[in-house]
Structure formats: C-alpha cells, structure tokens
Write a protein that holds these residues in place. Structure first.
Motif, PDB file in Angstrom:
ATOM      1  N   ILE A 454     -23.509   3.723 -23.105  1.00  0.00           N
ATOM      2  CA  ILE A 454     -24.550   3.441 -22.546  1.00  0.00           C
ATOM      3  C   ILE A 454     -25.838   2.699 -23.075  1.00  0.00           C
ATOM      4  O   ILE A 454     -25.953   2.123 -24.076  1.00  0.00           O
ATOM      5  N   SER A 455     -26.502   2.025 -22.109  1.00  0.00           N
ATOM      6  CA  SER A 455     -27.746   1.222 -22.302  1.00  0.00           C
ATOM      7  C   SER A 455     -28.443   1.012 -20.840  1.00  0.00           C
ATOM      8  O   SER A 455     -28.031   1.471 -19.944  1.00  0.00           O
ATOM      9  N   PRO A 456     -29.694   0.531 -20.949  1.00  0.00           N
ATOM     10  CA  PRO A 456     -30.632   0.244 -19.673  1.00  0.00           C
ATOM     11  C   PRO A 456     -29.856  -0.408 -18.732  1.00  0.00           C
ATOM     12  O   PRO A 456     -29.726  -0.135 -17.674  1.00  0.00           O
ATOM     13  N   LYS A 457     -28.774  -1.410 -19.258  1.00  0.00           N
ATOM     14  CA  LYS A 457     -28.217  -2.168 -18.282  1.00  0.00           C
ATOM     15  C   LYS A 457     -27.135  -1.104 -17.486  1.00  0.00           C
ATOM     16  O   LYS A 457     -26.625  -1.354 -16.416  1.00  0.00           O
ATOM     17  N   HIS A 458     -26.594  -0.089 -18.177  1.00  0.00           N
ATOM     18  CA  HIS A 458     -25.793   0.912 -17.488  1.00  0.00           C
ATOM     19  C   HIS A 458     -26.426   1.901 -16.914  1.00  0.00           C
ATOM     20  O   HIS A 458     -25.924   2.986 -16.582  1.00  0.00           O
ATOM     21  N   GLY A 459     -27.928   1.910 -16.664  1.00  0.00           N
ATOM     22  CA  GLY A 459     -28.535   2.956 -16.048  1.00  0.00           C
ATOM     23  C   GLY A 459     -28.969   4.093 -17.103  1.00  0.00           C
ATOM     24  O   GLY A 459     -29.262   5.189 -16.305  1.00  0.00           O
ATOM     25  N   GLY A 460     -29.060   3.815 -17.879  1.00  0.00           N
ATOM     26  CA  GLY A 460     -29.480   4.896 -18.921  1.00  0.00           C
ATOM     27  C   GLY A 460     -30.384   4.762 -20.103  1.00  0.00           C
ATOM     28  O   GLY A 460     -31.031   3.478 -20.042  1.00  0.00           O
ATOM     29  N   PRO A 461     -30.674   5.460 -21.109  1.00  0.00           N
ATOM     30  CA  PRO A 461     -31.504   5.034 -22.444  1.00  0.00           C
ATOM     31  C   PRO A 461     -30.820   4.142 -23.235  1.00  0.00           C
ATOM     32  O   PRO A 461     -29.824   3.391 -23.115  1.00  0.00           O
ATOM     33  N   ALA A 462     -31.540   3.741 -24.270  1.00  0.00           N
ATOM     34  CA  ALA A 462     -31.136   2.807 -25.240  1.00  0.00           C
ATOM     35  C   ALA A 462     -29.651   3.311 -26.032  1.00  0.00           C
ATOM     36  O   ALA A 462     -29.456   4.578 -26.329  1.00  0.00           O
ATOM     37  N   GLY A 463     -28.605   2.547 -25.934  1.00  0.00           N
ATOM     38  CA  GLY A 463     -27.363   2.629 -26.669  1.00  0.00           C
ATOM     39  C   GLY A 463     -26.725   1.294 -27.107  1.00  0.00           C
ATOM     40  O   GLY A 463     -27.533   0.404 -26.994  1.00  0.00           O
ATOM     41  N   PHE A 464     -25.612   1.395 -27.363  1.00  0.00           N
ATOM     42  CA  PHE A 464     -24.883   0.102 -27.936  1.00  0.00           C
ATOM     43  C   PHE A 464     -24.501  -0.690 -26.723  1.00  0.00           C
ATOM     44  O   PHE A 464     -24.364  -2.242 -26.820  1.00  0.00           O
ATOM     45  N   GLY A 465     -24.437  -0.115 -25.563  1.00  0.00           N
ATOM     46  CA  GLY A 465     -24.231  -1.182 -24.300  1.00  0.00           C
ATOM     47  C   GLY A 465     -22.725  -1.816 -24.308  1.00  0.00           C
ATOM     48  O   GLY A 465     -22.610  -3.043 -23.775  1.00  0.00           O
ATOM     49  N   LEU A 466     -21.641  -1.187 -25.049  1.00  0.00           N
ATOM     50  CA  LEU A 466     -20.258  -1.735 -25.110  1.00  0.00           C
ATOM     51  C   LEU A 466     -19.593  -1.734 -23.901  1.00  0.00           C
ATOM     52  O   LEU A 466     -19.947  -0.783 -22.971  1.00  0.00           O
ATOM     53  N   ASP A 467     -18.615  -2.487 -23.587  1.00  0.00           N
ATOM     54  CA  ASP A 467     -17.658  -2.462 -22.482  1.00  0.00           C
ATOM     55  C   ASP A 467     -17.048  -0.990 -22.646  1.00  0.00           C
ATOM     56  O   ASP A 467     -16.763  -0.521 -23.740  1.00  0.00           O
ATOM     57  N   ILE A 468     -16.688  -0.587 -21.491  1.00  0.00           N
ATOM     58  CA  ILE A 468     -16.067   0.838 -21.754  1.00  0.00           C
ATOM     59  C   ILE A 468     -14.824   1.216 -22.038  1.00  0.00           C
ATOM     60  O   ILE A 468     -14.569   2.125 -22.877  1.00  0.00           O
ATOM     61  N   ASN A 469     -14.032   0.203 -21.921  1.00  0.00           N
ATOM     62  CA  ASN A 469     -12.734   0.107 -22.625  1.00  0.00           C
ATOM     63  C   ASN A 469     -12.868   0.117 -24.229  1.00  0.00           C
ATOM     64  O   ASN A 469     -12.190   0.529 -24.875  1.00  0.00           O
ATOM     65  N   ILE A 470     -13.436  -0.781 -24.431  1.00  0.00           N
ATOM     66  CA  ILE A 470     -14.100  -0.978 -25.957  1.00  0.00           C
ATOM     67  C   ILE A 470     -14.540   0.537 -26.666  1.00  0.00           C
ATOM     68  O   ILE A 470     -14.155   0.852 -27.676  1.00  0.00           O
ATOM     69  N   SER A 471     -15.459   0.987 -25.815  1.00  0.00           N
ATOM     70  CA  SER A 471     -16.060   2.285 -26.243  1.00  0.00           C
ATOM     71  C   SER A 471     -14.810   3.372 -26.183  1.00  0.00           C
ATOM     72  O   SER A 471     -15.119   4.243 -27.336  1.00  0.00           O
ATOM     73  N   TYR A 472     -13.996   3.488 -25.313  1.00  0.00           N
ATOM     74  CA  TYR A 472     -12.870   4.392 -25.512  1.00  0.00           C
ATOM     75  C   TYR A 472     -12.278   4.249 -26.538  1.00  0.00           C
ATOM     76  O   TYR A 472     -11.703   5.215 -27.263  1.00  0.00           O
ATOM     77  N   ALA A 473     -12.036   2.917 -26.957  1.00  0.00           N
ATOM     78  CA  ALA A 473     -10.773   2.812 -28.235  1.00  0.00           C
ATOM     79  C   ALA A 473     -11.562   3.053 -29.721  1.00  0.00           C
ATOM     80  O   ALA A 473     -11.014   3.842 -30.390  1.00  0.00           O
ATOM     81  N   ILE A 474     -12.833   2.655 -29.722  1.00  0.00           N
ATOM     82  CA  ILE A 474     -13.475   2.889 -30.915  1.00  0.00           C
ATOM     83  C   ILE A 474     -13.742   4.632 -31.094  1.00  0.00           C
ATOM     84  O   ILE A 474     -13.553   5.135 -32.263  1.00  0.00           O
ATOM     85  N   SER A 475     -14.320   5.029 -29.833  1.00  0.00           N
ATOM     86  CA  SER A 475     -14.307   6.556 -30.163  1.00  0.00           C
ATOM     87  C   SER A 475     -13.084   7.210 -30.325  1.00  0.00           C
ATOM     88  O   SER A 475     -13.113   8.369 -30.749  1.00  0.00           O
ATOM     89  N   ALA A 476     -11.845   6.801 -29.678  1.00  0.00           N
ATOM     90  CA  ALA A 476     -10.621   7.673 -30.001  1.00  0.00           C
ATOM     91  C   ALA A 476     -10.435   7.522 -31.354  1.00  0.00           C
ATOM     92  O   ALA A 476     -10.068   8.491 -31.866  1.00  0.00           O
TER      93      ALA A 476
END
Length: 499
Positions: A454-476
């Motif tokens: 999530i990030s303002p670029k993705h329509g939400g509050p402040a976050g790291f703003g990473l690519d969704i697939n990278i976010s999936y991999a790190i989160s897993a």
C-alpha cells in the motif's frame, strides 16, 4: 438466447447469497462444535463469580451477554466495509461465510476462552503470557492506538448519519457531543447499570433493521433478478487487480469485520467477566460472530443491488451509499429506522471500545477499577486523545479516509497477533493448534502484504509501495518464519501444567 441466458447467471448469484447464509448457519453447528470440543468448556468457576467487584466482574443473564457481545463486535465494519468490499463482485458471498466460520468466529471463540481461563484478562496480558513481554510492549501501545481510532470512527460516522437524517450538517458536532458523553458514562459506570440496561432496546432496533433490510433484498431480488448480478455497468467499475485492487490483500482488509476482526478480541474480555458458565461460550463468542456474518451478507447484497441500480454510486462515500440503500429499498420512514439501527451498531461498539481502553490501561498500570476516582484518572487522558483525533479526522474528507484505512489494517494486525497467541496457548495445553495457526498465518500474510504494497500511489495511506508480486514473496517468507517461531514457542511449553 441472451434473454434466457442472463436470468440463469443472475439466479446463480442469488443462490450463492442464500447458500452463503446457509453455510453460516451450518458452520455454527459443525465447525463451531469442533472448536468447542477442542476448547472443552466445563463447570469451573468463572471470573464473574471468582472476582466479583460489582463494576466489571458481574454475572449477567446469558441472553444479555450474547446481545452485549453482538452489539460490541458488530460495529460499522460489517456494513461500511461490505458496501466497499462488494465492489469486488459476487465472490464476497463465498469469502464472507467461509472466512467467518474458519477464521473470524474461531478467533472470537478462542480469544474469549483465553480470557475466561485467565481471570478475565485483557488482550495485552494474553499476548504477554503467550508471545512474550517484548512483543506485548509493542502490541499494547498499538492496541490502545487502534481503540482510539475505533472510538473516533464510531463517533464520527453515526454523528454524520444522524446529521444526514436531520437534513443539516449543523447537527454534526452536537451529535458528536451527545455520543461522546454517552461513551464516557458507559465507560465509567458498572456494566450492569448502563450497558446491561440499554442494550436490550438497542438490540431490538438492530434486529428490526436487519430483518427489514433482508426482507427488502429478498423481495426485490426475486422481483428483479438483475439487482443481484454483475451487470455490464457494474463490471466496468468493479475492483480488480487490473485497476489497482488485488483481492489479496485488499478484500480482507476492506471487509474488516464480516470475515475477521482483531477488535473483537478486545471486546471478548468484557463478557468473559460477566458470564456465569463456560458452557455459554460457544453461543456467546462463536455464535455472535456468525450473526455478524449474516449482517455482513445482507448489507453486501444491498450494496450490490444499489450499485446495479445506480452504478455511478460506486465512486461515492460508502456512508452516503448506506443512506441511499435504506431510502431506495425501504422508503423514508423504515429506511430512517434502519439507519438508526446502523447508528446503534456504531455506538454500541464505540462505548465498549472506550471501556476496553480503560480496562486495558488499568490492567497495564495495575490500578484497581472499583473506586470511580481511579476510573476517572485512567479515562481522562484517553478522552483528550480521542477529542484530538475527532478534530483532526474532520479537518477534511481525505483525512477521514486515511483514518478509516489505518483502522482497517491495524484491526487485522490485532487479529493476526491474537491468533498467534492462540496457537501458543493451545499448544501449551497439548491441544490442536492448527485451528488458530491456519487462519492466523493467512491473516499475517494479508497484513504484511498490505503494508508492503500500500501507498498513496496505490490509493491508500503511507506504506512501502512495493510491487504486488514482490510484496507477496516477502510476506510469504516472513509468514513462514513467524509460523515456525509461534509453533516452536508453543511446543516448548507442552506439558507445563497449564489449564
């Protein structure tokens, strides 16, 4: 062929809605019984009897406890959240009941039993006892901040709904004052004096409004099957990964309460201190979350219907859409009563959120809550903080949207943490920890993915703003590490004599 084909597709969506409601009903009597068998409620003395103080530890009738729990947990989330969440389409009618049965109701049941077996302890103590003091230190501050957000949101939205019913924004701040004054009184007085007295009236209003909306959707849905469909106009505006709304993680954060809500674990200790018997736990904890799932399903259907009638409302504030739903399907008078029922949902979660802040703060500071002077000292700084949040959140529309976003994802951080603590708690007693590990790790993955993406670029509050697939991999990877840590922590304590 087109005229024959469409009703078949539309009827399947109506059937999915009805099957989802049936699944919730069956889940209570099947998976709910399985969880009950694992937790094994018995006839031991409850905190209400062992620690009676006439303020927070008081025996209340079972029906009142169920009603209090339902009104505590069923806030604005299962209505505002699903009006937003149904933009993902008909899949919500499957995800809500399945998630509710396996994750949300299980989370509430275990959280309530953990508290009852720990003398009615609040969530920070349960986290400390199971996940350690370092995690508990961070968690306690985080939880108190979330509860302040809850109180602010659950003053703000009902005040706006009331001012809408009155037809003037001039009623907003007077409504805020009245609601907040009620919250303070309900927080300070013994639970049986205000909450125990007024909730039957609130409960009646909630039941009437929920039945009215279900009846309207059922009638209109069969009269015009296109209402419960994914029409062409709806599909053009619905949320998809392609337009920046991936179901994972966004759906599970948006529908914060119909599926699972960490806020509920802050509320369960309130009735863990008022229950006469552990054998009332399944109906009070698991059962009331299932009822909340039913409420979420009804409002999701109402949201889908109004978006098919007025597709342009998919870009409108969900609180305004709520008013449109009630007026369109129920008329001005019954619709107004239904909006009051929604106001009740918010108010009866906000008042006990304040109470939970007082109880948790007093527990952390080891301050007895029997004298009212002590309750006032604990509440005073909380009242000031909430007032500041209210002023800030109403500075502009964007600020309130951010407040709701922070509330939504922080809420699920609590859910993931509670379920991790539940895994350890179950394993310490040589019980089946998988009933908490599976939903707990799923929600951990959801929360981590959301924060990384999530990030303002993705329509939400402040976050790291990473690519969704990278976010999936790190989160897993992080979720796997946390699963191993939690499981090993619980396994080390097997046979340590915990009850």
């Amino acid at each position: 062929m087109k005229g024959i084909f469409c009703p078949l597709i539309i009827s399947k969506i109506m059937v999915l809605f009805l099957l989802g409601l049936l699944l919730l009903f069956l889940g209570y009597f099947t998976y709910g019984r399985l969880v009950e068998k694992i937790l094994s409620p018995d006839d031991r003395q409850t905190p209400a009897i062992a620690n009676y103080d006439g303020v927070d530890y008081v025996c209340l009738p079972h029906w009142k406890n169920m009603l209090i729990q339902l009104l505590n947990i069923a806030g604005i989330g299962p209505i505002i959240g699903v009006i937003l969440g149904v933009k993902f389409g008909a899949i919500v009618f499957l995800i809500i009941p399945v998630g509710n049965i396996i994750a949300g109701a299980t989370h509430d049941f275990i959280g309530g039993m953990m508290s009852m077996r720990s003398n009615g302890a609040n969530l920070p103590v349960l986290i400390r006892d199971n996940l350690g003091s370092k995690y508990a230190g961070f968690f306690s501050v985080f939880m108190m901040l979330l509860l302040m957000l809850v109180v602010a949101v659950f003053i703000n939205i009902p005040a706006k709904l009331i001012s809408g019913l009155c037809g003037s924004d001039a009623f907003f701040w007077p409504s805020v004052g009245v609601i907040f004054a009620y919250y303070i009184c309900a927080t300070l007085f013994p639970i049986d004096k205000i909450v125990g007295k007024i909730y039957p009236f609130f409960g009646t209003l909630l039941v009437v409004s929920s039945i009215a909306m279900f009846g309207a959707i059922f009638w209109y849905g069969f009269k015009d099957p296109s209402l419960l469909s994914e029409s062409i106009a709806f599909k053009e505006r619905m949320w998809t990964a392609e337009n920046g709304h991936p179901i994972v993680p966004l759906l599970f954060v948006t529908i914060a309460c119909g599926i699972i809500s960490g806020f509920h674990a802050t509320q369960s200790p309130i009735i863990a201190r008022t229950m006469r018997s552990e054998r009332q736990a399944r109906s009070s904890f698991y059962g009331m979350m299932v009822v909340e799932g039913v409420i979420a399903m009804v409002w999701a259907a109402a949201g889908l219907a109004i978006y098919n009638v007025f597709p342009e409302k998919m870009s409108v504030n969900p609180a305004l859409v709520l008013s449109d739903i009630t007026t369109y399907f129920l008329g001005t008078w019954v619709g107004g009563i239904t909006v009051l029922g929604v106001v009740v949902l918010a108010i009866t979660s906000g008042d006990t959120a304040m109470r939970s802040m007082r109880l948790s703060g007093a527990e952390m500071l080891k301050i007895s809550q029997k004298p009212i002077s002590n309750r006032l000292w604990v509440c005073a700084p909380l009242i000031i903080c909430v007032l500041c949040l209210l002023v800030w959140s109403n500075s502009d529309a964007k600020t309130f949207a951010n407040l709701w976003n922070y509330f939504a994802w922080a809420n699920q951080v609590l859910a993931a943490s509670t379920l991790m603590a539940a895994v350890v708690w179950l394993l310490k007693r040589d019980l089946n920890g998988m009933i908490a590990l599976v939903p707990g790790m799923f929600m951990t993955f959801i929360v981590l993915t959301y924060i990384l993406w999530i990030s303002p670029k993705h329509g939400g509050p402040a976050g790291f703003g990473l690519d969704i697939n990278i976010s999936y991999a790190i989160s897993a990877a992080l979720t796997l590490l946390l699963a191993v840590w939690v499981w090993r922590r619980g396994k080390k304590r097997i046979g340590s004599g915990h009850k």
